[in-house]
Motif scaffolding. Structure first.
Motif, PDB file in Angstrom:
ATOM      1  N   ASP A  42      42.268  35.377  33.755  1.00  0.00           N
ATOM      2  CA  ASP A  42      42.146  34.004  34.029  1.00  0.00           C
ATOM      3  C   ASP A  42      40.698  33.430  33.476  1.00  0.00           C
ATOM      4  O   ASP A  42      39.949  33.349  34.558  1.00  0.00           O
ATOM      5  CB  ASP A  42      42.294  33.630  35.629  1.00  0.00           C
ATOM      6  CG  ASP A  42      42.485  32.298  36.006  1.00  0.00           C
ATOM      7  OD1 ASP A  42      42.601  31.399  34.901  1.00  0.00           O
ATOM      8  OD2 ASP A  42      42.154  31.823  36.953  1.00  0.00           O
ATOM      9  N   PRO A  43      40.513  33.424  32.479  1.00  0.00           N
ATOM     10  CA  PRO A  43      38.995  33.046  31.980  1.00  0.00           C
ATOM     11  C   PRO A  43      38.767  31.715  32.064  1.00  0.00           C
ATOM     12  O   PRO A  43      38.600  30.954  30.996  1.00  0.00           O
ATOM     13  CB  PRO A  43      39.001  33.606  30.271  1.00  0.00           C
ATOM     14  CG  PRO A  43      40.560  33.424  30.227  1.00  0.00           C
ATOM     15  CD  PRO A  43      41.356  33.647  31.188  1.00  0.00           C
ATOM     16  N   ASP A  44      38.181  31.174  33.035  1.00  0.00           N
ATOM     17  CA  ASP A  44      37.586  30.000  33.199  1.00  0.00           C
ATOM     18  C   ASP A  44      36.139  30.119  33.604  1.00  0.00           C
ATOM     19  O   ASP A  44      35.659  31.279  33.948  1.00  0.00           O
ATOM     20  CB  ASP A  44      38.531  28.989  34.199  1.00  0.00           C
ATOM     21  CG  ASP A  44      38.470  29.326  35.467  1.00  0.00           C
ATOM     22  OD1 ASP A  44      38.050  30.551  35.835  1.00  0.00           O
ATOM     23  OD2 ASP A  44      38.986  28.751  36.244  1.00  0.00           O
ATOM     24  N   ALA A  45      35.356  28.902  33.754  1.00  0.00           N
ATOM     25  CA  ALA A  45      34.050  29.047  34.060  1.00  0.00           C
ATOM     26  C   ALA A  45      33.922  29.723  35.291  1.00  0.00           C
ATOM     27  O   ALA A  45      33.004  30.325  35.812  1.00  0.00           O
ATOM     28  CB  ALA A  45      33.241  27.517  33.809  1.00  0.00           C
ATOM     29  N   LEU A  46      34.788  29.121  36.436  1.00  0.00           N
ATOM     30  CA  LEU A  46      34.538  29.540  37.521  1.00  0.00           C
ATOM     31  C   LEU A  46      34.485  31.322  37.838  1.00  0.00           C
ATOM     32  O   LEU A  46      33.852  31.748  38.500  1.00  0.00           O
ATOM     33  CB  LEU A  46      35.449  29.134  38.698  1.00  0.00           C
ATOM     34  CG  LEU A  46      35.336  29.489  40.208  1.00  0.00           C
ATOM     35  CD1 LEU A  46      34.005  29.071  40.695  1.00  0.00           C
ATOM     36  CD2 LEU A  46      36.407  28.637  41.001  1.00  0.00           C
ATOM     37  N   ILE A  50      31.861  34.064  39.098  1.00  0.00           N
ATOM     38  CA  ILE A  50      32.212  34.931  40.024  1.00  0.00           C
ATOM     39  C   ILE A  50      31.822  36.357  39.415  1.00  0.00           C
ATOM     40  O   ILE A  50      31.036  37.210  40.162  1.00  0.00           O
ATOM     41  CB  ILE A  50      33.680  34.729  40.639  1.00  0.00           C
ATOM     42  CG1 ILE A  50      34.042  33.366  41.114  1.00  0.00           C
ATOM     43  CG2 ILE A  50      33.641  35.969  41.496  1.00  0.00           C
ATOM     44  CD1 ILE A  50      33.014  33.219  42.472  1.00  0.00           C
ATOM     45  N   LEU A  51      32.190  36.669  38.178  1.00  0.00           N
ATOM     46  CA  LEU A  51      31.921  38.115  37.786  1.00  0.00           C
ATOM     47  C   LEU A  51      30.496  38.111  37.440  1.00  0.00           C
ATOM     48  O   LEU A  51      29.908  39.219  37.794  1.00  0.00           O
ATOM     49  CB  LEU A  51      32.450  38.078  36.386  1.00  0.00           C
ATOM     50  CG  LEU A  51      32.480  39.446  35.432  1.00  0.00           C
ATOM     51  CD1 LEU A  51      32.857  40.677  36.417  1.00  0.00           C
ATOM     52  CD2 LEU A  51      33.040  39.176  34.293  1.00  0.00           C
ATOM     53  N   VAL A  52      29.601  37.287  36.987  1.00  0.00           N
ATOM     54  CA  VAL A  52      28.381  37.393  36.820  1.00  0.00           C
ATOM     55  C   VAL A  52      27.512  37.554  38.243  1.00  0.00           C
ATOM     56  O   VAL A  52      26.594  38.476  38.314  1.00  0.00           O
ATOM     57  CB  VAL A  52      27.771  36.112  36.156  1.00  0.00           C
ATOM     58  CG1 VAL A  52      26.151  35.933  36.209  1.00  0.00           C
ATOM     59  CG2 VAL A  52      28.212  36.075  34.715  1.00  0.00           C
ATOM     60  N   LEU A 157      39.818  31.331  44.786  1.00  0.00           N
ATOM     61  CA  LEU A 157      41.245  31.217  44.652  1.00  0.00           C
ATOM     62  C   LEU A 157      41.521  29.936  45.673  1.00  0.00           C
ATOM     63  O   LEU A 157      42.559  29.382  45.431  1.00  0.00           O
ATOM     64  CB  LEU A 157      41.853  32.495  45.126  1.00  0.00           C
ATOM     65  CG  LEU A 157      41.699  33.871  44.364  1.00  0.00           C
ATOM     66  CD1 LEU A 157      42.703  34.895  44.961  1.00  0.00           C
ATOM     67  CD2 LEU A 157      42.158  33.600  43.021  1.00  0.00           C
ATOM     68  N   ILE A 158      40.900  29.996  46.773  1.00  0.00           N
ATOM     69  CA  ILE A 158      41.290  28.846  47.678  1.00  0.00           C
ATOM     70  C   ILE A 158      40.852  27.528  47.086  1.00  0.00           C
ATOM     71  O   ILE A 158      41.581  26.520  47.415  1.00  0.00           O
ATOM     72  CB  ILE A 158      40.974  29.201  49.260  1.00  0.00           C
ATOM     73  CG1 ILE A 158      41.689  30.515  49.597  1.00  0.00           C
ATOM     74  CG2 ILE A 158      40.997  28.043  50.142  1.00  0.00           C
ATOM     75  CD1 ILE A 158      41.084  31.195  51.031  1.00  0.00           C
ATOM     76  N   TRP A 159      39.535  27.378  47.055  1.00  0.00           N
ATOM     77  CA  TRP A 159      38.860  26.226  46.711  1.00  0.00           C
ATOM     78  C   TRP A 159      38.827  25.752  45.201  1.00  0.00           C
ATOM     79  O   TRP A 159      38.363  24.737  44.806  1.00  0.00           O
ATOM     80  CB  TRP A 159      37.657  26.229  47.410  1.00  0.00           C
ATOM     81  CG  TRP A 159      37.760  25.754  48.935  1.00  0.00           C
ATOM     82  CD1 TRP A 159      38.405  24.820  49.452  1.00  0.00           C
ATOM     83  CD2 TRP A 159      37.326  26.778  49.923  1.00  0.00           C
ATOM     84  NE1 TRP A 159      38.352  25.277  50.894  1.00  0.00           N
ATOM     85  CE2 TRP A 159      37.853  26.483  51.201  1.00  0.00           C
ATOM     86  CE3 TRP A 159      36.877  28.158  49.730  1.00  0.00           C
ATOM     87  CZ2 TRP A 159      37.734  27.185  52.225  1.00  0.00           C
ATOM     88  CZ3 TRP A 159      36.524  28.785  50.909  1.00  0.00           C
ATOM     89  CH2 TRP A 159      37.064  28.271  52.101  1.00  0.00           C
ATOM     90  N   GLY A 160      38.897  26.831  44.310  1.00  0.00           N
ATOM     91  CA  GLY A 160      38.607  26.709  42.729  1.00  0.00           C
ATOM     92  C   GLY A 160      39.806  26.142  42.338  1.00  0.00           C
ATOM     93  O   GLY A 160      40.274  25.558  41.572  1.00  0.00           O
TER      94      GLY A 160
END
Length: 160
Positions: A42-46, A50-52, A157-160
């Motif tokens: 799911d490659p979006d900015a958010l 999170i990964l960084v 997941l909840i707010w993004g």
């Protein structure tokens, strides 16, 4: 990303959290790998943020762990049961008092397990101190980092 894939990512994260409590299992890296998998699916900015953030938190926790005494929990009398109590306490504390509640929950879990095992308050406090000196701080650092990552993922997941 489908619901089953998200569930699988969550299961891998939970296995990583359990792995933190088992010596020799790379639990924190399982949590990180689950975030990486989620990000690549799911490659979006958010997700990339999170990964960084997860990478930075894990590297910081490793740096802190290197400054703490090495894990010698077995010599301090720690048992698997104590690890379970500590982990459950940290998870409950994290949910009751978000983020910082994991610390008193971890120590409280150790105390509760030792109180049930030994029977008295004084003996439980002594055993809790011995466990924390014997490597409990190292385990707590790694577990806290993993809980932060799990919390960030759930928040995305909840707010993004």
């Amino acid at each position: 990303m489908g619901a089953w894939e998200l569930l699988l990512v969550g299961v891998v994260m939970l296995l990583g959290l359990c792995g933190v409590l088992v010596p020799g299992v790379p639990g924190s890296w399982l949590v990180w790998a689950a975030v990486l998998w989620w990000t690549l699916q799911d490659p979006d900015a958010l997700a990339w943020g999170i990964l960084v953030g997860a990478t930075a938190v894990l590297l910081a926790s490793q740096a802190v762990r290197w400054q703490l005494p090495p894990r010698r929990l077995r010599e301090s009398g720690a048992t698997r049961r104590m690890g379970v109590f500590a982990g459950v306490g940290a998870l409950i504390g994290f949910c009751v008092l978000p983020v910082i509640g994991a610390i008193p929950g971890f120590v409280g879990g150790i105390y509760t397990g030792e109180r049930l095992r030994l029977g008295g308050h004084g003996e439980a406090v002594t055993a809790t101190r011995a466990a924390m000196r014997g490597g409990g701080g190292s385990v707590l650092t790694e577990l806290f980092a993993c809980l932060l990552i799990l919390g960030a993922w759930l928040g995305a997941l909840i707010w993004g």
